[in-house]
Scaffold this active site. Structure first.
Site, PDB file in Angstrom:
ATOM      1  N   GLU A   9       0.793  -1.228   0.000  1.00  0.00           N
ATOM      2  CA  GLU A   9       0.000   0.000   0.000  1.00  0.00           C
ATOM      3  C   GLU A   9       0.823   1.273   0.000  1.00  0.00           C
ATOM      4  O   GLU A   9       0.269   2.359  -0.129  1.00  0.00           O
ATOM      5  CB  GLU A   9      -0.991   0.015   1.172  1.00  0.00           C
ATOM      6  CG  GLU A   9      -0.368   0.143   2.538  1.00  0.00           C
ATOM      7  CD  GLU A   9       0.017  -1.191   3.110  1.00  0.00           C
ATOM      8  OE1 GLU A   9      -0.643  -1.656   4.017  1.00  0.00           O
ATOM      9  OE2 GLU A   9       1.012  -1.768   2.634  1.00  0.00           O
ATOM     10  N   ASP A  82      -0.844  -4.272   4.817  1.00  0.00           N
ATOM     11  CA  ASP A  82      -0.635  -4.464   6.261  1.00  0.00           C
ATOM     12  C   ASP A  82      -1.535  -5.562   6.820  1.00  0.00           C
ATOM     13  O   ASP A  82      -2.566  -5.908   6.237  1.00  0.00           O
ATOM     14  CB  ASP A  82      -0.893  -3.153   7.008  1.00  0.00           C
ATOM     15  CG  ASP A  82       0.207  -2.128   6.742  1.00  0.00           C
ATOM     16  OD1 ASP A  82       1.293  -2.533   6.294  1.00  0.00           O
ATOM     17  OD2 ASP A  82      -0.043  -0.931   6.981  1.00  0.00           O
ATOM     18  N   ASP A  84      -3.486  -5.701   9.497  1.00  0.00           N
ATOM     19  CA  ASP A  84      -4.698  -5.411  10.260  1.00  0.00           C
ATOM     20  C   ASP A  84      -5.922  -5.429   9.343  1.00  0.00           C
ATOM     21  O   ASP A  84      -5.836  -5.740   8.158  1.00  0.00           O
ATOM     22  CB  ASP A  84      -4.572  -4.085  11.009  1.00  0.00           C
ATOM     23  CG  ASP A  84      -4.256  -2.922  10.062  1.00  0.00           C
ATOM     24  OD1 ASP A  84      -4.323  -3.127   8.832  1.00  0.00           O
ATOM     25  OD2 ASP A  84      -3.926  -1.833  10.547  1.00  0.00           O
ATOM     26  N   GLU A  86      -7.720  -3.035   8.149  1.00  0.00           N
ATOM     27  CA  GLU A  86      -7.648  -2.059   7.063  1.00  0.00           C
ATOM     28  C   GLU A  86      -6.811  -2.613   5.911  1.00  0.00           C
ATOM     29  O   GLU A  86      -7.168  -2.480   4.741  1.00  0.00           O
ATOM     30  CB  GLU A  86      -7.037  -0.752   7.590  1.00  0.00           C
ATOM     31  CG  GLU A  86      -7.548   0.505   6.923  1.00  0.00           C
ATOM     32  CD  GLU A  86      -9.018   0.786   7.187  1.00  0.00           C
ATOM     33  OE1 GLU A  86      -9.659   1.317   6.269  1.00  0.00           O
ATOM     34  OE2 GLU A  86      -9.511   0.480   8.278  1.00  0.00           O
ATOM     35  N   TYR A 287       5.349  -3.702  13.215  1.00  0.00           N
ATOM     36  CA  TYR A 287       4.126  -2.983  12.841  1.00  0.00           C
ATOM     37  C   TYR A 287       3.622  -2.124  13.989  1.00  0.00           C
ATOM     38  O   TYR A 287       3.590  -2.554  15.147  1.00  0.00           O
ATOM     39  CB  TYR A 287       3.051  -3.982  12.414  1.00  0.00           C
ATOM     40  CG  TYR A 287       1.889  -3.329  11.716  1.00  0.00           C
ATOM     41  CD1 TYR A 287       2.099  -2.473  10.648  1.00  0.00           C
ATOM     42  CD2 TYR A 287       0.582  -3.564  12.135  1.00  0.00           C
ATOM     43  CE1 TYR A 287       1.039  -1.867  10.005  1.00  0.00           C
ATOM     44  CE2 TYR A 287      -0.496  -2.970  11.493  1.00  0.00           C
ATOM     45  CZ  TYR A 287      -0.254  -2.117  10.432  1.00  0.00           C
ATOM     46  OH  TYR A 287      -1.310  -1.514   9.795  1.00  0.00           O
ATOM     47  N   ARG A 289       0.638  -0.612  14.566  1.00  0.00           N
ATOM     48  CA  ARG A 289      -0.756  -0.624  15.038  1.00  0.00           C
ATOM     49  C   ARG A 289      -1.008  -1.955  15.724  1.00  0.00           C
ATOM     50  O   ARG A 289      -1.221  -2.965  15.066  1.00  0.00           O
ATOM     51  CB  ARG A 289      -1.726  -0.404  13.874  1.00  0.00           C
ATOM     52  CG  ARG A 289      -1.628   1.001  13.287  1.00  0.00           C
ATOM     53  CD  ARG A 289      -2.782   1.301  12.349  1.00  0.00           C
ATOM     54  NE  ARG A 289      -2.650   2.652  11.825  1.00  0.00           N
ATOM     55  CZ  ARG A 289      -2.148   2.952  10.632  1.00  0.00           C
ATOM     56  NH1 ARG A 289      -1.719   1.977   9.848  1.00  0.00           N
ATOM     57  NH2 ARG A 289      -2.058   4.196  10.221  1.00  0.00           N
ATOM     58  N   HIS A 332       0.049  -9.293  16.517  1.00  0.00           N
ATOM     59  CA  HIS A 332       0.396 -10.349  17.465  1.00  0.00           C
ATOM     60  C   HIS A 332       1.691 -10.072  18.213  1.00  0.00           C
ATOM     61  O   HIS A 332       2.191 -10.929  18.907  1.00  0.00           O
ATOM     62  CB  HIS A 332       0.495 -11.681  16.727  1.00  0.00           C
ATOM     63  CG  HIS A 332      -0.736 -12.001  15.942  1.00  0.00           C
ATOM     64  ND1 HIS A 332      -1.939 -12.287  16.531  1.00  0.00           N
ATOM     65  CD2 HIS A 332      -0.952 -12.046  14.602  1.00  0.00           C
ATOM     66  CE1 HIS A 332      -2.849 -12.510  15.593  1.00  0.00           C
ATOM     67  NE2 HIS A 332      -2.283 -12.367  14.419  1.00  0.00           N
TER      68      HIS A 332
END
Length: 768
Positions: A9, A82, A84, A86, A287, A289, A332
């Site tokens: 992205e 990513d 998550d 989103e 990551y 988030r 995680h």
């Protein structure tokens, strides 16, 4: 023909991935989401299972065309957005737009952009997780419904151009409620007593501080206590030593990173997230988030090796934390450095270097030994008195993790170091150097900082790591909340001091209410909040908002139907909107607050929301119009006083004269300004039109003239050094560091090169 096409992205992430994947892989970026709900109308068919209508935005059509061409030419397509919800939604939208079969398209995720993590992901691909996609769709559709139905209601009932949102409106409510607590707060006084003692038998007379176990309500009580202490005998009643340990904080989650970066580095929530995003995409951290405080086995081993090498074996203490947040699902593993042996960054922006160092220290400290401390408590008896003094000290026997890192707090920005106490024993006689009773006042609850607001949202279960930054940015950008500094006000307080048997009273001053980067509601924010609370108490209920988040989690885990969840919500929500449209009287919403009477005219002074924002008004006679003035930044209709309101009518204000011409300061359509000689000069953001001086106005006028004089009215390509400029005393020619005035009869805009040379020649000849 590409062998493998990988779609991510962001361009930065694509660049980092290319370094690890090799020549058989081509990496391209989708530049975030490639499509969203249609902007026209609602974009959702409510009567047909909430079926969404998606469209590719105009600015993404070229990107989609390039990706579509590349996908057709590739033997295999890998979606690496990513990990998550989103990111999962971005991957799903790519399958839909690029005509990729969902069940066959390879989906890869990795918690960190390192060679090992990426190659492992390539070896273990999966398909797009539709449950995660549905959870994201449910959130997006529900938020669109709330915004689409509430915002027009606000336009009609409150004020045009307003907006509402499920999470943003609840966040505004938190800020408004805190402001009202502050407005309703009345400080009460008390006297706290402290003393400086020393051991009578100590030749060095080492002083130590002790606090009384009681506070007094009045001056008389404090005075009487000090007078009673004048002839009292002070003895050590007990000495208690307690060994203890202090443990490190867990590695960062999204929320704790935002809070600590705010406290330690002064970074806003959005600044922290954008900086962390760059660090992640460059392969420097995991990551960003995440709700998890867990560390992988590889991370635990790497941190242990680094701690042992740089601090010693005794400083290492491997531990893994468990996530306490309900519904933690974004990732995680906690936020940590990708490589523990990289302590600092040699490249990158100052913000990236500072944030990386903070993340590295926090992660490493979480795996270090606890600090060993010895806490000493000395209880001091006052002969003939029921009260007693207590002295508390702490000695660090082994620094452990404190050698590297200490967590900050919202109150003081760090842990207080406690005093080291001298050796005393029960029965020892003590003498006082002085005993002080200081008048203090209870404090109102503090306004939220961005960090403390994030913590409160997390405590209530509102939003998720990916929503905190955009939510706070939205309520600030839409004018519901402002972030500002407050200088505070001076307040006197009394100090009673017992010294050498006599009590003396002195007065001192303190600065009360000083704040930096704290969040306050605006009048329109309070008005919108009150209206929404009166009509949609369920939507603004904290428990409801948290329950919705849990339902999204259930959808992500496959435990609930996303259309069923939306249907249940809409069946209760839509009738409330219809009822609000029919029932609300706009006059009851925008309440007028009467402040008092203007002494000069005897007319009523009031405050309310006007067409262009909050205003104060002095009523006119029957044949006169009322007078209006806008509120200053930081002033609220709910708290403005009559005196403050009357001061707002002092503009326009005449400051004096410059060269016989009047200088006036006022506020116009584009903000505060100074008018002089028919020209207008804007005040700087730091200038207050109600207090700005003539000297400051003169400085601003001169700065503007100097700036405008440097912009050429005419220039000559054949003679670059020759410029026609505008000066304080009229237009002139600047040539080879000399100035030549232009005759008044000559129009400077039509001046030719030959005419300019003639003016210069005449002036030079005259000078000779």
């Amino acid at each position: 023909m590409h062998e493998n096409l990988v779609i991510v992205e962001s361009p930065a992430k694509a660049k980092t991935l290319e370094k690890f994947l090799g020549k058989d892989f081509t990496v391209k970026s989708s530049y975030g989401h490639i499509r969203d709900l249609a902007k026209k109308d609602l974009g959702i068919d409510v009567n047909n299972g909430f079926k969404p209508t998606y469209e590719v935005s105009a600015d993404k059509k070229k990107v989609v065309a390039e990706l579509s061409k590349a996908a057709k030419e590739a033997k295999a397509v890998w979606l690496a957005s990513d990990e998550d919800r989103e990111g999962e939604a971005i991957a799903w939208h790519l399958t839909q737009v690029l005509d990729l079969p969902v069940e066959n398209t390879r989906r890869i995720v990795f918690h960190e952009i390192t060679k090992g993590a990426i190659l492992d992901a390539v070896e273990n691909p999966r398909t797009v997780d539709i449950n995660l996609v549905n959870a994201q769709q449910a959130r997006r559709i529900l938020d669109r419904i709330v915004g689409f139905e509430l915002s027009p209601l606000l336009w009609r009932k409150v004020k045009p151009s307003l907006s509402a949102g499920r999470v943003q409106s609840v966040t505004v409510r938190l800020v408004v409620e805190r402001e009202r607590e502050i407005l309703a707060f009345t400080p009460t006084q008390y006297y706290r007593v402290s003393a400086m003692f020393f051991n009578s038998a100590d030749l060095k007379k080492v002083l130590f501080k002790a606090e009384l176990n009681k506070r007094f309500d009045t001056h008389e009580q404090a005075q009487a206590f000090l007078e009673a202490c004048a002839g009292a005998e002070f003895t050590v009643e007990s000495v208690e030593k307690k060994p203890g340990q202090r443990y490190p904080a867990p590695p960062f989650t999204t929320s704790t990173l935002q809070q600590e970066a705010s406290r330690k580095l002064g970074m806003s929530v959005s600044q922290t997230m954008s900086t962390a995003q760059r660090l992640y995409e460059n392969g420097l951290i995991t990551y960003m988030r995440t709700d998890s405080v867990n560390l992988s086995k590889q991370a635990l081993a790497a941190s242990k090796e680094e701690i042992t090498q740089y601090f010693g074996k005794e400083y290492s203490h491997t531990r893994n934390y468990k996530t306490g947040t309900k519904g933690a699902q974004e990732a995680h593993e906690a936020i940590r450095p990708s490589y523990f042996n990289r302590h600092t960054l040699s490249e990158g922006t100052p913000a990236e270097k500072r944030l990386y160092e903070l993340i590295w220290k926090r992660a490493v400290a979480s795996q270090m030994a606890p600090a060993e401390v010895e806490k000493t408590i000395i209880k001091i008896n006052i002969g003939g008195q029921a009260e007693h003094f207590t002295a508390t000290g702490e000695v660090i026997q082994f620094d452990g993790f404190l050698k590297l890192y200490t967590e900050s707090s919202d109150d003081d920005g760090g842990d207080d170091e406690q005093a080291i106490l001298p050796q005393v024993a029960p029965g020892d006689l003590l003498e006082y150097k002085d005993i002080t009773a200081t008048q203090s006042f209870t404090k109102a609850p503090p306004r939220y900082s961005e960090a403390s607001l994030v913590r409160r949202l997390e405590e209530l279960g509102i939003g998720r790591p990916s929503t905190y930054a955009p939510t706070i940015s939205t309520i600030i950008n839409r004018g519901y909340v402002i972030k500002q500094n407050r200088d505070g006000v001076k307040r006197e307080y009394e100090v009673l001091k017992l010294e050498k048997g006599a009590v003396k009273s002195t007065r001192s001053t303190e600065n009360v209410g000083k704040e930096k980067n704290r969040l306050s509601p605006t009048d329109i924010g309070m008005l919108v909040n009150d209206y929404l609370e009166s009509q949609f108490a369920g939507i603004l209920d904290y428990n409801f908002t948290a329950r919705v988040e849990k339902e999204f989690d259930e959808i992500a885990e496959g435990g609930q139907s996303w259309t069923g969840m939306l249907d249940n919500f809409y069946r209760h929500f839509h009738p409330e909107v219809v009822q609000a449209l029919e029932n609300t009287d706009p006059q009851k919403i925008n309440k007028v607050r009467v402040l008092g009477t203007d002494p000069a005219t005897g007319r009523q002074v009031s405050a309310r929301i006007g067409r262009y924002g909050p205003i104060v008004q002095i009523d006119g006679k029957e044949d006169e119009k009322p007078r209006y003035a806008s509120l200053r930044k930081g002033q609220l209709i709910a708290s403005i006083t009559l005196e403050e309101a009357l001061e707002l009518f002092s503009l326009p204000r005449t400051l004096g004269e410059i060269d016989g011409k009047e200088v006036v300061v006022s506020i116009g359509r584009f903000g505060p300004y100074v008018r002089y000689d028919g020209k207008f000069t804007s005040l700087a953001k730091t200038d207050d039109p109600y207090t700005v001086t003539l000297e400051r106005a003169q400085e601003l006028i001169a700065q503007k003239e100097q700036k405008s004089s440097k912009t050429p009215l005419v220039s000559f390509p054949e003679e670059p050094e020759m410029l026609v400029l505008s000066g304080r005393y009229g237009p002139y020619i600047s040539y080879k560091k000399k100035n030549y005035p232009i005759p008044r009869k000559q129009d400077p805009a039509t001046l030719t090169l030959e005419q300019a040379r003639e003016i210069i020649a005449k002036k030079d000849a005259k000078a000779k």
